[in-house]
Design a protein around this motif. Structure first.
Motif, PDB file in Angstrom:
ATOM      1  N   MET A  29       0.949  -1.110  -0.069  1.00  0.00           N
ATOM      2  CA  MET A  29      -0.087  -0.155   0.089  1.00  0.00           C
ATOM      3  C   MET A  29       0.840   1.257   0.005  1.00  0.00           C
ATOM      4  SD  MET A  29      -2.750   0.847   2.831  1.00  0.00           S
ATOM      5  CE  MET A  29      -4.155   2.007   2.375  1.00  0.00           C
ATOM      6  N   PHE A  30       0.484   2.125  -0.877  1.00  0.00           N
ATOM      7  CA  PHE A  30       1.288   3.332  -0.990  1.00  0.00           C
ATOM      8  C   PHE A  30       0.533   4.524  -0.864  1.00  0.00           C
ATOM      9  CE2 PHE A  30       2.961   7.282  -3.165  1.00  0.00           C
ATOM     10  CZ  PHE A  30       3.963   7.289  -2.687  1.00  0.00           C
ATOM     11  N   ILE A  31       0.776   5.383   0.285  1.00  0.00           N
ATOM     12  CA  ILE A  31       0.097   6.609   0.845  1.00  0.00           C
ATOM     13  C   ILE A  31       0.702   7.751   0.532  1.00  0.00           C
ATOM     14  CG2 ILE A  31      -1.098   7.645   2.885  1.00  0.00           C
ATOM     15  CD1 ILE A  31      -1.034   4.822   4.210  1.00  0.00           C
ATOM     16  N   GLN A  32       0.080   8.751  -0.162  1.00  0.00           N
ATOM     17  CA  GLN A  32       0.890   9.812  -0.569  1.00  0.00           C
ATOM     18  C   GLN A  32       0.246  10.987   0.298  1.00  0.00           C
ATOM     19  OE1 GLN A  32      -1.130   9.993  -4.758  1.00  0.00           O
ATOM     20  NE2 GLN A  32       0.696  10.674  -5.332  1.00  0.00           N
ATOM     21  N   THR A  33       1.176  11.844   0.537  1.00  0.00           N
ATOM     22  CA  THR A  33       0.870  13.051   1.381  1.00  0.00           C
ATOM     23  C   THR A  33       0.578  14.387   0.585  1.00  0.00           C
ATOM     24  OG1 THR A  33       3.114  13.520   2.189  1.00  0.00           O
ATOM     25  CG2 THR A  33       1.671  11.817   3.777  1.00  0.00           C
ATOM     26  N   GLU A  34      -0.159  15.203   1.184  1.00  0.00           N
ATOM     27  CA  GLU A  34      -0.128  16.593   0.574  1.00  0.00           C
ATOM     28  C   GLU A  34      -0.211  17.763   1.682  1.00  0.00           C
ATOM     29  OE1 GLU A  34      -3.387  17.021  -2.006  1.00  0.00           O
ATOM     30  OE2 GLU A  34      -2.765  15.597  -3.542  1.00  0.00           O
ATOM     31  N   ALA A  35       0.587  18.605   1.289  1.00  0.00           N
ATOM     32  CA  ALA A  35       0.283  19.907   2.093  1.00  0.00           C
ATOM     33  C   ALA A  35      -0.950  20.602   2.287  1.00  0.00           C
ATOM     34  CB  ALA A  35       1.466  20.780   2.177  1.00  0.00           C
ATOM     35  N   THR A  36      -1.384  21.077   3.176  1.00  0.00           N
ATOM     36  CA  THR A  36      -2.621  21.951   3.083  1.00  0.00           C
ATOM     37  C   THR A  36      -2.396  23.257   3.562  1.00  0.00           C
ATOM     38  OG1 THR A  36      -3.324  21.637   5.237  1.00  0.00           O
ATOM     39  CG2 THR A  36      -4.135  20.064   4.100  1.00  0.00           C
ATOM     40  N   PRO A  37      -3.140  24.213   3.373  1.00  0.00           N
ATOM     41  CA  PRO A  37      -3.066  25.531   3.522  1.00  0.00           C
ATOM     42  C   PRO A  37      -2.865  25.753   4.934  1.00  0.00           C
ATOM     43  CG  PRO A  37      -4.922  25.493   2.140  1.00  0.00           C
ATOM     44  CD  PRO A  37      -4.563  24.087   2.483  1.00  0.00           C
ATOM     45  N   ASN A  38      -3.504  24.941   5.832  1.00  0.00           N
ATOM     46  CA  ASN A  38      -3.249  24.943   7.647  1.00  0.00           C
ATOM     47  C   ASN A  38      -1.531  24.347   7.714  1.00  0.00           C
ATOM     48  OD1 ASN A  38      -3.261  24.609  10.239  1.00  0.00           O
ATOM     49  ND2 ASN A  38      -5.494  23.788  10.216  1.00  0.00           N
ATOM     50  N   PRO A  39      -0.862  24.779   8.266  1.00  0.00           N
ATOM     51  CA  PRO A  39       0.457  24.177   8.453  1.00  0.00           C
ATOM     52  C   PRO A  39       0.331  23.089   9.471  1.00  0.00           C
ATOM     53  CG  PRO A  39       0.430  26.475   9.450  1.00  0.00           C
ATOM     54  CD  PRO A  39      -0.823  26.410   8.549  1.00  0.00           C
ATOM     55  N   ALA A  40      -0.650  23.128  10.565  1.00  0.00           N
ATOM     56  CA  ALA A  40      -0.847  22.366  11.278  1.00  0.00           C
ATOM     57  C   ALA A  40      -1.716  20.856  10.949  1.00  0.00           C
ATOM     58  CB  ALA A  40      -1.315  22.666  12.627  1.00  0.00           C
ATOM     59  N   THR A  41      -1.823  20.723   9.738  1.00  0.00           N
ATOM     60  CA  THR A  41      -2.775  19.647   9.089  1.00  0.00           C
ATOM     61  C   THR A  41      -2.235  19.261   8.018  1.00  0.00           C
ATOM     62  OG1 THR A  41      -4.794  20.754  10.136  1.00  0.00           O
ATOM     63  CG2 THR A  41      -5.096  18.848   8.245  1.00  0.00           C
ATOM     64  N   LYS A  77      -2.826  16.092   4.618  1.00  0.00           N
ATOM     65  CA  LYS A  77      -3.507  15.292   4.119  1.00  0.00           C
ATOM     66  C   LYS A  77      -2.925  13.876   3.529  1.00  0.00           C
ATOM     67  CE  LYS A  77      -6.787  15.699  -0.212  1.00  0.00           C
ATOM     68  NZ  LYS A  77      -7.246  16.519  -1.145  1.00  0.00           N
ATOM     69  N   PHE A  78      -3.540  12.862   3.956  1.00  0.00           N
ATOM     70  CA  PHE A  78      -3.017  11.579   3.403  1.00  0.00           C
ATOM     71  C   PHE A  78      -3.945  10.942   2.513  1.00  0.00           C
ATOM     72  CE2 PHE A  78      -1.179  12.705   7.781  1.00  0.00           C
ATOM     73  CZ  PHE A  78       0.149  12.243   7.367  1.00  0.00           C
ATOM     74  N   LEU A  79      -3.315  10.615   1.321  1.00  0.00           N
ATOM     75  CA  LEU A  79      -4.174   9.924   0.353  1.00  0.00           C
ATOM     76  C   LEU A  79      -3.650   8.430   0.292  1.00  0.00           C
ATOM     77  CD1 LEU A  79      -3.185  13.000  -1.655  1.00  0.00           C
ATOM     78  CD2 LEU A  79      -5.621  12.301  -1.550  1.00  0.00           C
ATOM     79  N   PRO A  80      -4.793   7.392   0.742  1.00  0.00           N
ATOM     80  CA  PRO A  80      -4.405   6.032   0.861  1.00  0.00           C
ATOM     81  C   PRO A  80      -4.667   5.307  -0.551  1.00  0.00           C
ATOM     82  CG  PRO A  80      -6.418   6.424   1.840  1.00  0.00           C
ATOM     83  CD  PRO A  80      -5.886   7.746   1.719  1.00  0.00           C
ATOM     84  N   GLY A  81      -5.296   6.019  -1.266  1.00  0.00           N
ATOM     85  CA  GLY A  81      -5.318   5.376  -2.763  1.00  0.00           C
ATOM     86  C   GLY A  81      -6.663   4.483  -2.698  1.00  0.00           C
ATOM     87  N   LYS A  82      -7.153   4.683  -1.706  1.00  0.00           N
ATOM     88  CA  LYS A  82      -8.699   4.022  -1.584  1.00  0.00           C
ATOM     89  C   LYS A  82      -9.644   4.736  -1.006  1.00  0.00           C
ATOM     90  CE  LYS A  82      -7.226   0.354   0.339  1.00  0.00           C
ATOM     91  NZ  LYS A  82      -7.249  -1.191   0.855  1.00  0.00           N
ATOM     92  N   VAL A  83     -10.855   4.405  -1.061  1.00  0.00           N
ATOM     93  CA  VAL A  83     -12.049   5.112  -0.299  1.00  0.00           C
ATOM     94  C   VAL A  83     -11.944   5.071   0.654  1.00  0.00           C
ATOM     95  CG1 VAL A  83     -14.407   5.206  -0.298  1.00  0.00           C
ATOM     96  CG2 VAL A  83     -13.647   4.886  -2.598  1.00  0.00           C
ATOM     97  N   VAL A  84     -11.988   6.144   1.551  1.00  0.00           N
ATOM     98  CA  VAL A  84     -11.925   6.333   3.040  1.00  0.00           C
ATOM     99  C   VAL A  84     -13.412   6.340   3.406  1.00  0.00           C
ATOM    100  CG1 VAL A  84     -11.422   7.484   4.949  1.00  0.00           C
ATOM    101  CG2 VAL A  84      -9.892   7.516   2.982  1.00  0.00           C
ATOM    102  N   LEU A  85     -14.341   7.042   3.019  1.00  0.00           N
ATOM    103  CA  LEU A  85     -15.562   7.189   3.317  1.00  0.00           C
ATOM    104  C   LEU A  85     -16.383   7.252   2.038  1.00  0.00           C
ATOM    105  CD1 LEU A  85     -16.168   9.473   6.195  1.00  0.00           C
ATOM    106  CD2 LEU A  85     -16.291   7.105   6.189  1.00  0.00           C
ATOM    107  N   ASP A  86     -17.314   6.222   1.848  1.00  0.00           N
ATOM    108  CA  ASP A  86     -17.868   6.326   0.602  1.00  0.00           C
ATOM    109  C   ASP A  86     -19.033   7.318   0.290  1.00  0.00           C
ATOM    110  OD1 ASP A  86     -19.565   4.888   2.229  1.00  0.00           O
ATOM    111  OD2 ASP A  86     -19.904   3.064   0.737  1.00  0.00           O
TER     112      ASP A  86
END
Length: 188
Positions: A1-13, A15-24
């Motif tokens: 499993m490969f999980i990507q990450t992205e910065a958000t405009p909020n430096p304290a947060t 974003k993690f993208l697991p490559g699958k649906v988290v909540l449908d």
């Protein structure tokens, strides 16, 4: 499993993208360990990582908010926790009816139903997809005397640019399409 990450405009947060649906469908936000323990095995696991102060689930992403520690120290533990959870086969939410997509707690006058329907449609079609790109969500809470009340979640909650997003982006959009709207306010 490969999980990507992205910065958000909020430096304290982050974003993690697991490559699958988290909540449908819908979103879910957890602001403390107690809330997480009752609502989500994954959120409960994430709160066990020292420094995690908030967890938000969207369709295909997870945003995690931290306090104190640097991301370089927290990120490996969070990635491991997310990976372990998805490999365990456990559900993301403890029960499928959990989440915050219900209109409970909404307020507006009966005569404003048409205005509120237009506001909700604009939020759902134009605002929420853009905000989800940054790892957050904005939901309708109420409308009274020309003021729209919105709830900021995920990366948007506590973000330094959230006031600008609300006042310059959302407020201007709503004023343009719904002349009755005079201003937009955030509620918790």
């Amino acid at each position: 499993m490969f999980i990507q990450t992205e910065a958000t405009p909020n430096p304290a947060t982050l974003k993690f993208l697991p490559g699958k649906v988290v909540l449908d469908q819908g979103t879910a936000e957890f602001r403390d360990e107690t809330e997480a323990a009752a609502g989500s095995p994954l959120a409960a696991r994430l709160f066990s990582v020292p420094g995690v102060t908030g967890v938000f689930f969207g369709y295909d992403f997870i945003t995690v908010t931290k306090e104190g520690a640097d991301w370089q120290h927290l990120k490996p533990a969070i990635l491991g926790t997310i990976m372990e959870h998805f490999m365990s086969g456990q559900p993301v939410l403890a029960n499928s009816s959990f989440g915050d997509e219900t209109p409970e707690g909404e307020f507006f006058d009966e005569g404003d139903e048409t205005i509120v329907a237009t506001i909700k449609e604009l939020l759902d079609t134009r605002v929420r997809p853009a905000v989800a790109q940054d790892g957050g969500d904005i939901t309708f809470k109420g409308y009274r005397d020309g003021t729209v009340y919105l709830n900021m979640k995920g990366a948007c909650s506590g973000c330094p640019s959230s006031t600008a997003t609300l006042k310059h982006g959302v407020q201007n959009l709503l004023r343009h399409f719904v002349p009755e709207v005079q201003e937009v306010e955030a509620v918790v």
